[in-house]
Design a protein around this motif. Structure first.
Motif, mmCIF file in Angstrom:
data_model
loop_
_atom_site.group_PDB
_atom_site.id
_atom_site.type_symbol
_atom_site.label_atom_id
_atom_site.label_comp_id
_atom_site.label_asym_id
_atom_site.label_seq_id
_atom_site.Cartn_x
_atom_site.Cartn_y
_atom_site.Cartn_z
ATOM 1 N N LEU A 120 0.829 -1.208 0.000
ATOM 2 C CA LEU A 120 0.000 0.000 0.000
ATOM 3 C C LEU A 120 0.859 1.252 0.000
ATOM 4 N N GLY A 121 1.982 1.216 0.732
ATOM 5 C CA GLY A 121 2.879 2.366 0.761
ATOM 6 C C GLY A 121 3.506 2.634 -0.597
ATOM 7 N N ASP A 122 3.933 1.562 -1.289
ATOM 8 C CA ASP A 122 4.527 1.737 -2.617
ATOM 9 C C ASP A 122 3.503 2.260 -3.614
ATOM 10 N N LEU A 123 2.292 1.704 -3.578
ATOM 11 C CA LEU A 123 1.260 2.161 -4.501
ATOM 12 C C LEU A 123 0.859 3.600 -4.204
ATOM 13 N N ASP A 124 0.749 3.935 -2.925
ATOM 14 C CA ASP A 124 0.405 5.303 -2.543
ATOM 15 C C ASP A 124 1.497 6.272 -2.992
ATOM 16 N N GLY A 125 2.750 5.881 -2.794
ATOM 17 C CA GLY A 125 3.855 6.750 -3.206
ATOM 18 C C GLY A 125 3.922 6.929 -4.708
ATOM 19 N N ALA A 126 3.629 5.853 -5.458
ATOM 20 C CA ALA A 126 3.673 5.954 -6.918
ATOM 21 C C ALA A 126 2.572 6.864 -7.447
ATOM 22 N N LEU A 127 1.406 6.834 -6.806
ATOM 23 C CA LEU A 127 0.278 7.619 -7.313
ATOM 24 C C LEU A 127 0.377 9.098 -6.955
ATOM 25 N N VAL A 128 1.165 9.456 -5.951
ATOM 26 C CA VAL A 128 1.341 10.871 -5.591
ATOM 27 C C VAL A 128 2.736 11.367 -5.939
ATOM 28 N N SER A 129 3.466 10.608 -6.775
ATOM 29 C CA SER A 129 4.828 10.994 -7.127
ATOM 30 C C SER A 129 4.822 12.283 -7.940
ATOM 31 N N SER A 130 5.982 12.930 -7.985
ATOM 32 C CA SER A 130 6.079 14.220 -8.674
ATOM 33 C C SER A 130 5.780 14.096 -10.158
ATOM 34 N N GLY A 131 6.083 12.936 -10.755
ATOM 35 C CA GLY A 131 5.838 12.765 -12.178
ATOM 36 C C GLY A 131 4.368 12.763 -12.543
ATOM 37 N N LEU A 132 3.490 12.470 -11.568
ATOM 38 C CA LEU A 132 2.045 12.431 -11.831
ATOM 39 C C LEU A 132 1.307 13.615 -11.215
ATOM 40 N N ASP A 133 2.070 14.628 -10.771
ATOM 41 C CA ASP A 133 1.463 15.768 -10.096
ATOM 42 C C ASP A 133 1.275 16.970 -11.018
ATOM 43 N N THR A 134 1.622 16.803 -12.284
ATOM 44 C CA THR A 134 1.509 17.914 -13.234
ATOM 45 C C THR A 134 0.155 17.872 -13.929
ATOM 46 N N PRO A 135 -0.634 18.927 -13.867
ATOM 47 C CA PRO A 135 -1.928 18.928 -14.566
ATOM 48 C C PRO A 135 -1.748 18.802 -16.072
ATOM 49 N N HIS A 136 -2.782 18.351 -16.731
ATOM 50 C CA HIS A 136 -2.744 18.210 -18.192
ATOM 51 C C HIS A 136 -2.749 19.587 -18.851
ATOM 52 N N VAL A 137 -2.270 19.647 -20.083
ATOM 53 C CA VAL A 137 -2.156 20.932 -20.776
ATOM 54 C C VAL A 137 -3.516 21.612 -20.950
ATOM 55 N N ASN A 138 -4.592 20.817 -21.009
ATOM 56 C CA ASN A 138 -5.922 21.422 -21.188
ATOM 57 C C ASN A 138 -6.586 21.779 -19.857
ATOM 58 N N GLY A 139 -5.809 21.743 -18.771
ATOM 59 C CA GLY A 139 -6.334 22.143 -17.476
ATOM 60 C C GLY A 139 -6.978 21.037 -16.671
ATOM 61 N N GLN A 140 -6.995 19.819 -17.196
ATOM 62 C CA GLN A 140 -7.577 18.695 -16.458
ATOM 63 C C GLN A 140 -6.702 18.342 -15.257
ATOM 64 N N PRO A 141 -7.282 17.835 -14.165
ATOM 65 C CA PRO A 141 -6.498 17.528 -12.959
ATOM 66 C C PRO A 141 -5.508 16.396 -13.188
ATOM 67 N N SER A 142 -4.502 16.343 -12.350
ATOM 68 C CA SER A 142 -3.477 15.307 -12.450
ATOM 69 C C SER A 142 -3.909 14.060 -11.695
ATOM 70 N N VAL A 143 -3.173 12.967 -11.896
ATOM 71 C CA VAL A 143 -3.444 11.717 -11.185
ATOM 72 C C VAL A 143 -3.294 11.922 -9.681
ATOM 73 N N SER A 144 -2.247 12.640 -9.285
ATOM 74 C CA SER A 144 -1.999 12.842 -7.851
ATOM 75 C C SER A 144 -3.138 13.608 -7.184
ATOM 76 N N SER A 145 -3.621 14.654 -7.841
ATOM 77 C CA SER A 145 -4.711 15.431 -7.240
ATOM 78 C C SER A 145 -6.000 14.619 -7.175
ATOM 79 N N LEU A 146 -6.270 13.820 -8.212
ATOM 80 C CA LEU A 146 -7.456 12.957 -8.186
ATOM 81 C C LEU A 146 -7.362 11.922 -7.068
ATOM 82 N N TYR A 147 -6.172 11.374 -6.857
ATOM 83 C CA TYR A 147 -5.981 10.371 -5.801
ATOM 84 C C TYR A 147 -6.130 11.009 -4.426
#
Length: 713
Positions: A120-147
């Motif tokens: 659970l710790g590894d999955l949680d860390g992967a989903l909030v990692s910096s690589g997934l924290d950037t919003p999409h170019v069209n303004g849609q939320p990122s994976v990290s923010s959704l999680y």
């Protein structure tokens, strides 16, 4: 770096878990190309099988004389592919059970809790990692923010939450009642199943393209998390973790039932210590794994032999194609991680291996699609990504009386399984619909703890588990297309789980006395016993209606069996010859469970427990495991079954005499499949070319004589 891809053909007529009766019915299709058979809810004729499994060049030449000569060869190839798939599934199931028992059940509960906490710790860390924290170019939320905002949830599902719930239920009951309900105590844990669910009802995830983008990133994040765990395990192996951490620090070996001095806190160390202990020098571990594989091979041979005899065929025709599968030596081995996709044509599986060989390896499938009994509409599909962590095994099949290897095959034991449903996945749509109507009805928080460790996680609720097991057994419609439910994979296990969960639901039910609950369960046991012997269910067979309705027994068990009974009555002229014994063996465990819950409620009514008392459902999600496991000892008792003495003849045992009391309202014993409309479910043939020559099929007249002998007996 990925290796060159390898292609494996997809056989639509080879299901993921073939039933032995399909092998027996293939002889009927061989002799009568117009005959039909149901495979994974799709109708096939003998001509369809010929077209799929015959060499393409032969069909292009169009020479009828060559086609006639090739028919036995084509069906022999079809049966060989069925048998190979059956073997692979049996090996994987046996090695998964072995791996989980050795990895978690034979160790203190701290090992399981630490592994869950690490995952659970590894999955949680992967989903909030910096690589997934950037919003999409069209303004849609990122994976990290959704999680973080709760639109993506990681849910603990499968057999383990049900096992832990049953253990907790038994702990909450008085000792006298606990003894009566020992029948529900689990024998062990199973592989760890998780679901990463995206809320398809959320405004930001309603767009199909946006959902697919988030889904793709989540799949990659889960794959990276499991790879990180594998790397840490390899690091632990390099440091030489040959004993579990509590043994290394205290100098004492853990005995079952004793308390370790220092609990384990690192899931990677748990896996590494197991791999070191299961190395090639550990003869005892190899012996246990080999014994489990060989036991499942014997069960497979017994099931095939039984099906062939019942259908009037010589068992040796198919048993000879199983090769040396009775004498296997199973040992952990290194394998490379793999990525599995379908090619553009949809006719082949593309498999690419990558990374260094390792005993633990990751398998990822970005897109899995099929239909099951939950898919009622033509557009319904099960669609999801799948990422799994396996332990690799090598199977050496020895020559009889020799130490020489006759054949070498590879298999795996599953440890972790994370599924990521797609937007139009039928199970995700069902869950989102239930949550929309009744928020909190499908998932809740649970606490998993040992003497020193604790982890909090989302888990499917009791009602959601009941719905899932019902849907996977009886479907979601008001009718059943195919009454041969014994061919549905894991149907008996799901029926047992459904009855156990409904019994637990009854124990938590408010507003009814223990005496009324006991009468309801006793009436249910009587109704199921009548169904075993008559194949019918009375419309009035619902016991005390209020109790059955409030406990969901009426809507989630009796309703399903009424649909089943209607399908049996509708298709009475086309049921297979072994339908009576199959139904008896499938349903009989439900009778035992209903009787046990009736006795338990009766004991509570006779005790000091007040009628207004009931189990608190919230307590079922507090899994305090302590220092030792309390699993059921021994092996699961098999259901009494028919005894077969010789090919083409069936001896009447006690169970057979009971089954002979079936009242099917007449009907023919001719073997045929039931018609239904369905879509494609693809089974992949992962074996390399290994042309086995089998004995020729018996002559048609001989088959007819053998079948008449079966019917006469």
């Amino acid at each position: 770096r990925r290796a060159p891809r390898r292609l494996f053909p997809i056989w639509r007529s080879v299901p993921p878990e073939p039933h032995p009766t399909l092998v027996a019915e293939s002889y009927e299709l061989e002799n009568n190309p117009g005959r039909t058979v149901m495979i994974e809810r799709q109708l096939f004729t003998g001509a369809d099988l010929l077209k799929e499994h015959e060499d393409d060049a032969l069909w292009q030449r169009g020479r009828e004389d060559e086609r006639a000569r090739e028919v036995p060869i084509v069906f022999r190839a079809f049966r060989r592919r069925l048998l190979r798939q059956m073997e692979r599934r049996k090996w994987t199931a046996a090695l998964t059970d072995f791996t989980i028992v050795q990895l978690f059940c034979s160790q203190p509960p701290a090992a399981f809790v630490s592994a869950m906490k690490r995952l659970l710790g590894d999955l949680d860390g992967a989903l909030v990692s910096s690589g997934l924290d950037t919003p999409h170019v069209n303004g849609q939320p990122s994976v990290s923010s959704l999680y973080r905002d709760g639109f993506i949830k990681l849910i603990f599902k499968g057999g383990n939450p049900q096992a832990l719930m049953k253990l907790r239920c038994l702990d909450l009951l008085p000792q006298c009642v606990r003894k009566i309900l020992e029948i529900i105590r689990p024998f062990s844990l199973s592989d760890i199943d998780m679901m990463l669910a995206l809320d398809c009802e959320a405004c930001c995830l309603r767009d199909a393209c946006e959902f697919e983008r988030i889904h793709r990133q989540c799949t990659v994040a889960v794959e990276q998390a499991l790879h990180r765990l594998v790397l840490d395990v390899r690091g632990c192996l390099g440091r030489g973790c040959s004993l579990p951490p509590w043994q290394q620090r205290s100098g004492r070996r853990h005995e079952r039932g004793s308390t370790p001095t220092v609990p384990c806190r690192n899931g990677a160390e748990v896996l590494a210590s197991f791999l070191n202990n299961a190395g090639t020098t550990r003869a005892a571990t190899i012996g246990r794994a080999s014994a489990q594989v060989n036991e499942t091979a014997r069960e497979l041979r017994a099931g095939l032999e039984r099906a062939m005899r019942v259908y009037g065929h010589c068992p040796q025709d198919v048993l000879s194609q199983l090769n040396a599968s009775q004498n296997a030596c199973a040992r952990p081995c290194e394998r490379r991680s793999r990525h599995i996709t379908q090619d553009a044509s949809g006719r082949c599986i593309e498999l690419s291996c990558y990374g260094p060989p390792s005993k633990l390896f990751v398998s990822s499938s970005p897109h899995v699609e099929f239909r099951d009994v939950r898919c009622t509409a033509d557009t319904d599909r099960c669609k999801f990504g799948l990422v799994r962590l396996f332990l690799g095994f090598r199977l050496d099949f020895m020559l009889p009386g020799s130490s020489r290897v006759a054949e070498r095959r590879y298999s795996r034991g599953e440890i972790f399984d994370v599924s990521i449903p797609k937007q139009d996945d039928v199970s995700l749509m069902i869950m989102c619909e239930h949550e929309k109507q009744n928020p909190g009805s499908t998932m809740t928080w649970a606490t998993l703890s040992s003497s020193e460790l604790a982890v909090r996680l989302h888990v499917m609720t009791l009602d959601a588990l009941i719905d899932e097991n019902y849907d996977l057994t009886f479907g979601r419609g008001n009718s059943m297309d195919d009454p041969c439910i014994w061919r549905i994979p894991k149907v008996q296990k799901r029926l047992v789980r459904l009855m156990e969960l409904l019994g637990i639901k009854l124990l938590t039910l408010e507003g009814h006395s223990w005496s009324a609950k006991s009468k309801a369960c006793a009436s249910l046991a009587s109704t199921m016993e009548d169904f075993c012997t008559t194949g019918a269910l009375s419309e009035a067979s619902s016991g005390p209606c209020k109790v059955c309705a409030d406990s969901r027994i009426e809507g989630c068990l009796l309703r399903g069996f009424r649909i089943f009974a209607n399908a049996l009555r509708r298709e009475k002229d086309s049921l297979p010859v072994d339908a009576r014994m199959r139904i008896y063996e499938t349903v009989r465990p439900v009778v035992r469970l209903a009787a046990a819950f009736a006795a338990a409620c009766n004991a509570l009514s006779s005790s000091s427990a007040r009628d207004d008392m009931h189990l608190n459902e919230g307590e079922l999600y507090r899994w305090t495991l302590g220092d030792t496991w309390h699993f059921r000892e021994g092996k699961e008792e098999p259901v009494e079954e028919f005894v077969e003495e010789a090919p083409g003849a069936m001896a009447a045992s006690t169970t057979a005499e009971a089954c002979n009391r079936f009242n099917w309202c007449g009907g023919s014993s001719d073997i045929a499949a039931v018609d239904t409309d369905s879509d494609v479910y693809s089974g992949a043939d992962w074996s390399f070319s290994d042309p086995d020559e089998a004995s020729p099929a018996p002559h048609k007249e001989q088959q007819q004589q053998q079948r008449q002998a079966v019917l006469a007996n």
